[in-house]
Design a protein around this motif. Structure first.
Motif, short mmCIF file in Angstrom:
data_model
loop_
_atom_site.label_atom_id
_atom_site.label_comp_id
_atom_site.label_asym_id
_atom_site.label_seq_id
_atom_site.Cartn_x
_atom_site.Cartn_y
_atom_site.Cartn_z
N LEU A 178 0.60 -1.32 0.07
CA LEU A 178 -0.38 -0.18 -0.11
C LEU A 178 0.73 1.22 -0.39
N ARG A 179 2.31 1.24 -0.18
CA ARG A 179 2.64 2.18 0.55
C ARG A 179 2.72 2.87 -0.98
N ILE A 180 2.38 2.43 -1.80
CA ILE A 180 2.65 3.91 -3.07
C ILE A 180 1.42 3.28 -3.70
N MET A 181 0.60 3.48 -3.00
CA MET A 181 -0.72 3.75 -3.51
C MET A 181 -1.50 4.95 -2.93
N VAL A 182 -1.30 4.71 -1.31
CA VAL A 182 -1.90 6.34 -0.71
C VAL A 182 -0.92 7.11 -1.16
N LYS A 183 -1.81 8.51 -0.78
CA LYS A 183 -2.29 9.48 -0.88
C LYS A 183 -0.61 10.17 -0.90
N ASP A 184 -0.02 9.81 -0.07
CA ASP A 184 1.33 10.47 0.13
C ASP A 184 2.67 9.87 -0.73
N PRO A 186 4.58 9.15 -3.83
CA PRO A 186 4.95 9.60 -5.03
C PRO A 186 4.35 8.56 -6.00
N ASP A 187 4.52 9.65 -7.31
CA ASP A 187 4.21 8.82 -8.52
C ASP A 187 2.88 8.03 -8.39
N ARG A 188 2.59 7.88 -7.60
CA ARG A 188 0.44 6.60 -7.90
C ARG A 188 0.20 6.95 -8.24
N LEU A 189 -0.95 6.05 -9.12
CA LEU A 189 -1.43 6.31 -10.25
C LEU A 189 -2.64 6.83 -8.74
N ASP A 190 -3.22 7.65 -10.41
CA ASP A 190 -4.50 8.24 -10.80
C ASP A 190 -5.79 7.94 -10.31
N ALA A 191 -5.66 6.51 -10.85
CA ALA A 191 -6.69 5.87 -10.30
C ALA A 191 -7.10 5.29 -8.85
N TYR A 192 -6.36 5.18 -8.42
CA TYR A 192 -6.13 5.57 -6.26
C TYR A 192 -6.88 6.39 -6.17
N PRO A 196 -11.27 6.50 -1.57
CA PRO A 196 -11.33 6.89 -0.99
C PRO A 196 -10.24 5.87 1.02
N ALA A 197 -10.71 4.64 0.84
CA ALA A 197 -9.81 4.00 1.72
C ALA A 197 -8.05 3.72 1.97
N LEU A 198 -7.71 4.26 0.75
CA LEU A 198 -6.31 4.85 -0.08
C LEU A 198 -6.01 6.01 0.95
N ASP A 199 -7.17 6.39 1.58
CA ASP A 199 -6.72 7.67 1.89
C ASP A 199 -5.53 7.61 3.54
N LEU A 200 -4.76 6.75 3.74
CA LEU A 200 -3.64 6.83 4.75
C LEU A 200 -2.71 7.93 4.86
N ALA A 205 0.59 2.96 6.07
CA ALA A 205 0.12 1.75 5.22
C ALA A 205 0.87 0.61 4.84
N GLU A 206 2.20 0.95 5.09
CA GLU A 206 3.21 0.32 5.74
C GLU A 206 2.54 -1.24 6.70
#
Length: 285
Positions: A178-184, A186-192, A196-200, A205-206
């Motif tokens: 999840l570290r590459i998917m959450v709001k913070d 860098p370079d995460r996919l726009d689709a994420y 809202p669950a990824l608002d971590l 996320a770790e």
């Protein structure tokens, strides 16, 4: 629309067991816990013939949304397992956006504890429990495989004293980091941003990334992913498979050539057959 695969969902019943078809008994809305004044529920699909004594949990989760659906409409989904004698538990967790990923993980851990504690009631072997899911459901399955515990013997709630470990895992197109998917990230996919669950934050996320928790005592795990998945890239599965190999965990990665986030036709049939075969081999008496 390819991305709709993420949204896969599945009346408190006063009687224990409602027979719908001769070969399967459906027990709807079994309560495995409460939170925020609400009941957490699962549906139980029990074969009436060739019962093998093993249980398989299905994570009702897509994008960490968990939706109710009449269990009769889900029965065919589980037929490949119930035909082989597995009892299937369709587990619903606290759904996004009301509840977070850490809360969903806590919910499904409790579901395993509850099933194991009530194994006599469900007529299953408490040591032969498997779990599977698709996408977010695959992530939750992997969290049960990599980050479970033996229970807290000092807990006030007797359910919390029971182990939430599982004996086998199958994860379809599963996020593992999840570290590459959450709001913070860098370079995460726009689709994420649609989930809202990824608002971590990165720390949370770790804590809920299966990749971080791989250890040699993890259960046998089957990963199935499409090599053209543009929502959860196959690197998620490849990376955790490499971690499993390094930790000497029994594991296998099936890469479905040309498939995206979800399978159709022959790809779906083969992947389902592989899932059933995995549980048959790993949960045999």
């Amino acid at each position: 629309m390819r991305h709709t695969w993420l949204i896969c969902g599945l009346a408190i019943c006063l009687s224990w067991g409602t027979s719908v078809r001769a070969e399967v008994t459906i027990t709807p809305d079994v309560v495995y816990g409460h939170k925020s004044g609400l009941a957490m529920t699962m549906d139980v699909f029990t074969p009436t013939e060739n019962v093998n004594g093993a249980g398989v949990l299905f994570m009702v989760s897509g994008g960490w949304y968990s939706r109710w659906q009449p269990p009769e409409q889900m029965q065919d989904r589980f037929k490949p397992l119930t035909d082989k004698g597995f009892t299937v538990f369709a587990v619903r967790h606290g759904s996004s956006p009301k509840f977070s990923i850490p809360e969903a993980v806590s919910d499904v851990r409790r579901s395993v504890r509850f099933i194991r504690k009530n194994s006599d009631r469900f007529q299953i072997d408490p040591q032969r429990l498997g779990v599977y899911g698709y996408s977010a459901g695959g992530h939750l399955s992997l969290m049960l495989g990599t980050a479970s515990d033996d229970g807290d013997p000092a807990a006030k709630d007797p359910v919390d004293r029971v182990s939430n470990r599982v004996a086998a895992v199958v994860a379809f197109v599963a996020p593992t980091d999840l570290r590459i998917m959450v709001k913070d990230a860098p370079d995460r996919l726009d689709a994420y941003a649609r989930f809202p669950a990824l608002d971590l934050d990165l720390k949370a996320a770790e804590a809920d990334s299966p990749l971080v928790h791989v250890t040699p005592d993890d259960p046998p795990t089957l990963l199935i992913a499409g090599d053209k998945d543009d929502l959860v890239p196959i690197e998620h599965s490849r990376n955790i498979q490499a971690a499993f190999e390094q930790a000497d965990v029994t594991s296998r990665l099936i890469e479905v050539a040309g498939a995206g986030h979800g399978f159709r036709g022959e790809d779906a049939r083969r992947s389902t057959a592989s899932m059933v075969e995995w549980f048959q081999s790993q949960l045999a008496p």
